[in-house]
Enzyme design. Structure first.
Site, PDB file in Angstrom:
ATOM      1  N   ASP A 152       0.809  -1.220   0.000  1.00 23.64           N
ATOM      2  CA  ASP A 152       0.000   0.000   0.000  1.00 23.64           C
ATOM      3  C   ASP A 152       0.841   1.268   0.000  1.00 23.64           C
ATOM      4  OD1 ASP A 152       1.022  -0.097   2.523  1.00 23.64           O
ATOM      5  OD2 ASP A 152      -0.893   0.198   3.567  1.00 23.64           O
ATOM      6  N   LYS A 191      10.991  40.423 -13.609  1.00 26.68           N
ATOM      7  CA  LYS A 191      10.036  39.366 -13.930  1.00 26.68           C
ATOM      8  C   LYS A 191       8.741  39.606 -13.179  1.00 26.68           C
ATOM      9  CE  LYS A 191      10.378  35.637 -11.603  1.00 26.68           C
ATOM     10  NZ  LYS A 191      10.864  34.382 -11.007  1.00 26.68           N
TER      11      LYS A 191
END
Length: 364
Positions: free
Chosen positions: A89, A244
């Site tokens: 699992d 930016k």
């Protein structure tokens, strides 16, 4: 998946010296240090030859075992033996296959992709070492995941970087060693001692050997100016900045270049390259402003999503990164990407921490 190691180290046998009986007469004064003055065994047993030091051990998780093996080779030891498996699992199973009681232990585990899985693996390794009575546990995390979520920049968001720091401490780590944190103030999120290394010595050494003509160092955003300025000083080169504007997560729009890059060899400096969106737009902006050549370097090559395709299709001449994160197969096949090892830097830092000497001298 099972991660094995190469050796099982024989443990040092120790005896307790015979103590004087109560009321004994005509005996020399007891010069044995009192309990409050006695040093822990991990300090009393240190030796500069780590291969012979029974109070030092180095372990690795599965995130970047090749780097851990390089570090071990550099300092002259073998990785400790463990059993590391996954249940069907997905749960982590970890077992130490050698004694670490009273030992100064270092665990190498960057929290790169898959980030959450590697984080849980680190927590479980720390817990196992703590319950095995290790004297001190130092986590060596070349790349610290969640580092970019270090503040509340929007309403109702988590400061995940602080949460991860708390979890590392709560798991039982006594000390942490990082390389190029996204923000230096992340060190303050930890309630344990933190050593912060920089990959710049490795990168600067490489680019000095290249003898690049008309070099100018470029910061891809305002947040990286300090990092780029330090690099520029070491290289003896001027500095330029790219303005930016980020419009969304993992999406950036380059506006303009601050500085003269015309007919220059531009070297972009960053700490993390993720999807490479900022990188390729910075490259385009520099060429649009007259740059003759554009290269880039970064400490952490996350290179997620379309990063490889973007770099391959861009006009970027070369990208130099370190091996804090193992490259994906597609990145390894790309000739534009060159990887430099920081195993020597990390190994020297680990030796300094174990010997209780200054780590800062590595950068002087």
């Amino acid at each position: 998946m099972e991660v094995g190691t190469e050796i099982v180290t024989a443990e040092e046998k120790q005896g307790n010296p015979e103590q004087p009986k109560d009321g004994a007469k005509n005996m020399a004064p007891d010069t044995t240090p009192k309990a409050k003055d006695a040093k822990p065994a991990v300090e009393r047993k240190r030796t500069r030859n780590l291969s012979e030091d029974k109070r030092f051990k180095l372990f690795s998780g599965s995130a970047n075992r090749p780097l851990a093996e390089e570090i071990a080779a550099h300092i002259g030891v073998k990785l400790g033996e463990v059993k590391l498996q996954r249940f069907a699992d997905g749960e982590v199973y970890f077992q130490l296959l050698e004694n670490v009681r009273g030992v100064d232990v270092f665990v190498v585990q960057p929290t790169c992709y898959p980030v959450d899985s590697n984080l849980v693996e680190l927590f479980i390794m720390i817990d196992a070492l703590k319950r095995a009575s290790a004297a001190r546990i130092t986590v060596v995390v070349p790349y610290y995941g969640y580092a970019r979520q270090d503040r509340k920049d929007r309403p109702r968001v988590a400061i995940s970087s602080k949460l991860v720091a708390d979890l590392v401490t709560k798991a039982g780590a006594n000390r942490a060693l990082f390389v190029d944190l996204h923000a230096a103030q992340i060190q303050g999120f930890f309630d344990i001692p933190v050593d912060h290394l920089f990959a710049s010595p490795v990168l600067v050494s490489y680019f000095r050997e290249q003898n690049l003509p008309n070099l100018i160092v470029v910061s891809p955003d305002a947040g990286g100016v300090e990092r780029a300025r330090f690099f520029a000083q070491k290289m003896g080169a001027p500095l330029a900045i790219v303005d930016k504007r980020r419009t969304d997560m993992n999406v950036a729009e380059v506006m303009h270049v601050i500085g003269d890059v015309k007919e220059k060899t531009c070297l972009i400096i960053d700490d993390i390259i993720d999807t490479a969106g900022t990188l390729v737009k910075t490259v385009d902006a520099l060429y649009a402003n007259g740059a003759s050549r554009v290269m880039a370097c970064a400490s952490h090559a996350v290179l997620s999503g379309p990063a490889i395709e973007r770099i391959a299709a861009s006009r970027l001449e070369r990208l130099v990164v370190t091996n804090t994160i193992p490259l994906r197969e597609a990145a390894q096949k790309l000739d534009k990407i060159k990887v430099l090892s920081i195993a020597g830097l990390l190994g020297a830092a680990i030796e300094s921490i174990h010997m209780e000497t200054s780590v800062s001298t590595l950068f002087s």
